[in-house]
Write a protein that holds these residues in place. Structure first.
Motif, PDB file in Angstrom:
ATOM      1  N   ARG A   1      13.642  -3.191  -8.120  1.00 25.06           N
ATOM      2  CA  ARG A   1      13.230  -1.836  -7.748  1.00 25.06           C
ATOM      3  C   ARG A   1      13.369  -1.713  -6.232  1.00 25.06           C
ATOM      4  O   ARG A   1      12.832  -2.513  -5.478  1.00 25.06           O
ATOM      5  CB  ARG A   1      11.795  -1.565  -8.192  1.00 25.06           C
ATOM      6  N   SER A   2      14.098  -0.700  -5.814  1.00 18.11           N
ATOM      7  CA  SER A   2      14.403  -0.504  -4.395  1.00 18.11           C
ATOM      8  C   SER A   2      13.535   0.588  -3.769  1.00 18.11           C
ATOM      9  O   SER A   2      13.131   0.472  -2.618  1.00 18.11           O
ATOM     10  CB  SER A   2      15.889  -0.132  -4.265  1.00 18.11           C
ATOM     11  N   ALA A   3      13.274   1.651  -4.507  1.00 17.24           N
ATOM     12  CA  ALA A   3      12.547   2.802  -3.970  1.00 17.24           C
ATOM     13  C   ALA A   3      12.233   3.747  -5.120  1.00 17.24           C
ATOM     14  O   ALA A   3      12.563   3.474  -6.275  1.00 17.24           O
ATOM     15  CB  ALA A   3      13.412   3.521  -2.921  1.00 17.24           C
ATOM     16  N   ILE A   4      11.613   4.862  -4.767  1.00 18.59           N
ATOM     17  CA  ILE A   4      11.475   5.975  -5.699  1.00 18.59           C
ATOM     18  C   ILE A   4      12.150   7.168  -5.053  1.00 18.59           C
ATOM     19  O   ILE A   4      12.413   7.174  -3.842  1.00 18.59           O
ATOM     20  CB  ILE A   4      10.012   6.307  -6.056  1.00 18.59           C
ATOM     21  N   GLY A   5      12.452   8.161  -5.865  1.00 16.85           N
ATOM     22  CA  GLY A   5      13.061   9.359  -5.325  1.00 16.85           C
ATOM     23  C   GLY A   5      13.110  10.436  -6.385  1.00 16.85           C
ATOM     24  O   GLY A   5      12.575  10.275  -7.487  1.00 16.85           O
TER      25      GLY A   5
ATOM     26  N   VAL B   1      13.331  15.964 -10.876  1.00 16.27           N
ATOM     27  CA  VAL B   1      13.016  14.813 -11.721  1.00 16.27           C
ATOM     28  C   VAL B   1      12.801  13.619 -10.802  1.00 16.27           C
ATOM     29  O   VAL B   1      13.670  13.284  -9.988  1.00 16.27           O
ATOM     30  CB  VAL B   1      14.153  14.507 -12.720  1.00 16.27           C
ATOM     31  N   TRP B   2      11.638  13.007 -10.917  1.00 23.31           N
ATOM     32  CA  TRP B   2      11.311  11.815 -10.142  1.00 23.31           C
ATOM     33  C   TRP B   2      11.661  10.574 -10.944  1.00 23.31           C
ATOM     34  O   TRP B   2      11.612  10.586 -12.170  1.00 23.31           O
ATOM     35  CB  TRP B   2       9.826  11.807  -9.785  1.00 23.31           C
ATOM     36  N   GLY B   3      11.984   9.505 -10.223  1.00 23.98           N
ATOM     37  CA  GLY B   3      12.292   8.251 -10.899  1.00 23.98           C
ATOM     38  C   GLY B   3      12.343   7.084  -9.943  1.00 23.98           C
ATOM     39  O   GLY B   3      12.096   7.217  -8.737  1.00 23.98           O
TER      40      GLY B   3
ATOM     41  N   GLY C   1       5.746   2.981 -16.746  1.00 24.10           N
ATOM     42  CA  GLY C   1       6.778   2.779 -15.737  1.00 24.10           C
ATOM     43  C   GLY C   1       6.598   3.682 -14.533  1.00 24.10           C
ATOM     44  O   GLY C   1       6.846   3.282 -13.391  1.00 24.10           O
ATOM     45  N   ALA C   2       6.153   4.912 -14.766  1.00 23.10           N
ATOM     46  CA  ALA C   2       5.898   5.841 -13.661  1.00 23.10           C
ATOM     47  C   ALA C   2       4.754   5.337 -12.794  1.00 23.10           C
ATOM     48  O   ALA C   2       4.816   5.414 -11.557  1.00 23.10           O
ATOM     49  CB  ALA C   2       5.589   7.232 -14.209  1.00 23.10           C
ATOM     50  N   GLU C   3       3.729   4.794 -13.439  1.00 23.90           N
ATOM     51  CA  GLU C   3       2.606   4.230 -12.690  1.00 23.90           C
ATOM     52  C   GLU C   3       3.056   2.989 -11.918  1.00 23.90           C
ATOM     53  O   GLU C   3       2.771   2.856 -10.727  1.00 23.90           O
ATOM     54  CB  GLU C   3       1.466   3.876 -13.654  1.00 23.90           C
ATOM     55  N   GLU C   4       3.774   2.094 -12.599  1.00 23.06           N
ATOM     56  CA  GLU C   4       4.267   0.873 -11.965  1.00 23.06           C
ATOM     57  C   GLU C   4       5.187   1.190 -10.783  1.00 23.06           C
ATOM     58  O   GLU C   4       5.157   0.514  -9.755  1.00 23.06           O
ATOM     59  CB  GLU C   4       5.015   0.042 -13.007  1.00 23.06           C
ATOM     60  N   SER C   5       6.000   2.236 -10.933  1.00 25.57           N
ATOM     61  CA  SER C   5       6.938   2.642  -9.875  1.00 25.57           C
ATOM     62  C   SER C   5       6.256   3.403  -8.746  1.00 25.57           C
ATOM     63  O   SER C   5       6.867   3.660  -7.720  1.00 25.57           O
ATOM     64  CB  SER C   5       8.043   3.524 -10.469  1.00 25.57           C
ATOM     65  N   LYS C   6       4.995   3.792  -8.983  1.00 21.35           N
ATOM     66  CA  LYS C   6       4.217   4.575  -8.017  1.00 21.35           C
ATOM     67  C   LYS C   6       4.848   5.943  -7.751  1.00 21.35           C
ATOM     68  O   LYS C   6       4.951   6.397  -6.607  1.00 21.35           O
ATOM     69  CB  LYS C   6       4.011   3.788  -6.727  1.00 21.35           C
ATOM     70  N   LEU C   7       5.254   6.602  -8.849  1.00 19.01           N
ATOM     71  CA  LEU C   7       5.731   7.971  -8.718  1.00 19.01           C
ATOM     72  C   LEU C   7       4.552   8.849  -8.294  1.00 19.01           C
ATOM     73  O   LEU C   7       3.394   8.483  -8.516  1.00 19.01           O
ATOM     74  CB  LEU C   7       6.324   8.463 -10.046  1.00 19.01           C
ATOM     75  N   PRO C   8       4.818  10.005  -7.706  1.00 15.58           N
ATOM     76  CA  PRO C   8       3.712  10.870  -7.260  1.00 15.58           C
ATOM     77  C   PRO C   8       2.732  11.190  -8.395  1.00 15.58           C
ATOM     78  O   PRO C   8       3.134  11.338  -9.557  1.00 15.58           O
ATOM     79  CB  PRO C   8       4.427  12.142  -6.793  1.00 15.58           C
TER      80      PRO C   8
END
Length: 175
Positions: A30-34, A65-67, A143-150
């Motif tokens: 995982r590199s980032a979110i966007g 769409v966030w991911g 996955g959204a929580e793990e990725s720390k999406l807004p």
């Protein structure tokens, strides 16, 4: 897309979750979110693997769409294509610019279902024939929580109606 031995992939569905991502793409980091602008999240095609409809993105002005952005080995791209059913004309892969929270962009691969839904519903109002299974939604939400999406986007994902299926899934199943 940078290093010819690696590339970036934007995940918005089950591949938000690292454990799921590593099933077919063990090199993923995982590199980032966007977010991608002027697309909306939708659920359209029934997935045998997930026992409900799978996620897609659909062009739609004013939506986002966030991911998660994953850096993957270029050698793993064919495995990702296979997982997404590119060979069966289920999804197609394309490049897009993903906007990071700091305002910069990163060029990423992303997948979109070939057959786009023509009717737009709010995620909390999907009819029964467009709903994902609980197990699929749970993978996306985790996955959204793990990725720390807004937070607002995590709440949006939690609002998705499900079809009631809570059983087992076969992540190795090729549809």
């Amino acid at each position: 897309m940078g290093d010819p031995e690696s590339c970036y992939y934007f995940a918005y569905g089950s591949n938000l979750l690292q454990k799921r991502m590593h099933v077919n793409v063990p090199s993923a980091t995982r590199s980032a979110i966007g977010k991608i602008n002027n697309y909306r999240l939708d659920f359209a095609r029934y997935s045998k693997r997930w026992h409900g409809c799978s996620a897609t993105i659909v062009p739609h002005n004013g939506y986002e769409v966030w991911g998660a952005i994953w850096e993957i080995s270029a050698e793993d791209l064919p495995s990702l294509d296979l997982q997404e059913g590119v060979h069966q004309n289920i999804y197609f892969r394309f490049n897009t610019n993903v906007k990071l929270p700091d305002g910069t962009t990163k060029e990423c691969y992303v997948y979109e279902q070939v057959n786009k839904p023509t009717t737009h519903f709010k995620l909390c109002e999907f009819p029964a024939d467009r709903q994902p299974s609980h197990v699929y939604k749970d993978v996306i939400v985790k996955g959204a929580e793990e990725s720390k999406l807004p937070d607002f986007y995590q709440k949006l994902l939690q609002s998705v109606l499900c079809n009631g299926y809570k059983g087992d899934v076969d992540l190795k199943l090729v549809e």
